[in-house]
Write a protein that holds these residues in place. Structure first.
Motif, PDB file in Angstrom:
ATOM      1  N   SER A  41       0.825  -1.207   0.000  1.00 15.57           N
ATOM      2  CA  SER A  41       0.000   0.000   0.000  1.00 15.57           C
ATOM      3  C   SER A  41       0.859   1.257   0.000  1.00 15.57           C
ATOM      4  N   LEU A  42       1.937   1.246   0.774  1.00 19.53           N
ATOM      5  CA  LEU A  42       2.819   2.428   0.795  1.00 19.53           C
ATOM      6  C   LEU A  42       3.401   2.709  -0.588  1.00 19.53           C
ATOM      7  N   PRO A  48      -4.894   6.288   0.626  1.00 16.67           N
ATOM      8  CA  PRO A  48      -5.993   5.326   0.826  1.00 16.67           C
ATOM      9  C   PRO A  48      -7.295   6.047   1.170  1.00 16.67           C
ATOM     10  N   ARG A  81       5.463   8.779   4.721  1.00 12.91           N
ATOM     11  CA  ARG A  81       4.305   8.749   3.830  1.00 12.91           C
ATOM     12  C   ARG A  81       3.252   9.759   4.274  1.00 12.91           C
ATOM     13  N   GLN A  97      -3.843   6.177   9.532  1.00  9.41           N
ATOM     14  CA  GLN A  97      -3.220   5.929   8.232  1.00  9.41           C
ATOM     15  C   GLN A  97      -2.606   4.530   8.166  1.00  9.41           C
ATOM     16  N   HIS A 101      -3.670   1.882   5.331  1.00 12.69           N
ATOM     17  CA  HIS A 101      -2.667   1.292   4.434  1.00 12.69           C
ATOM     18  C   HIS A 101      -2.631  -0.226   4.580  1.00 12.69           C
TER      19      HIS A 101
END
Length: 130
Positions: A41-42, A48, A81, A97, A101
């Motif tokens: 995801s990062l 997201p 991020r 977050q 993620h």
């Protein structure tokens, strides 16, 4: 380094998706699959979606188990991020977050029709050979 969250409880949907990944990759440890998912995801350039994520499964990990030896690196990656996305780096934002993620990454990996074995998972992380 202070983790953004002490205990991680996954949604039932994420648990079901991880079970599929476990079958396909033969990786039995939730924490390893979750690390892969978080990093997946990062790597995605978009933020997201801020959707509510229920903590309604019986899968729970401590941050220490999730992060393992990479714990500090994962915290730094999350903070960077958040900074890049224009979010503050307070504990509440980092926890939110992180969960977003993690769950997005689990969905991406489980939904990838090319991941049929552990080698396919590794191929996701390697640069393409075009």
């Amino acid at each position: 380094m202070e983790p953004p969250i002490d205990r991680i409880t996954l949604s039932q949907s994420a648990k079901d998706q991880l079970l599929k990944l476990r079958r396909n990759t033969k990786i039995d440890q939730w924490n390893i699959l979750c690390r892969w998912a978080f990093c997946r995801s990062l790597a995605e350039p978009t933020i997201p979606s801020p959707v509510p994520i229920p903590a309604n499964s019986n899968v729970e990990l401590t941050w220490k188990v999730f992060g393992g030896e990479m714990s500090d690196i994962l915290i730094i990656a999350l903070k960077q991020r958040c900074h890049n996305d224009g979010f503050p780096v307070d504990k509440e934002t980092l926890a939110t977050q992180f969960r977003l993620h993690l769950h997005r990454g689990i969905g991406y990996l489980a939904g990838d029709p090319n991941i049929k074995k552990i080698e396919d998972l590794i191929a996701v992380a390697l640069p393409s050979q075009n």
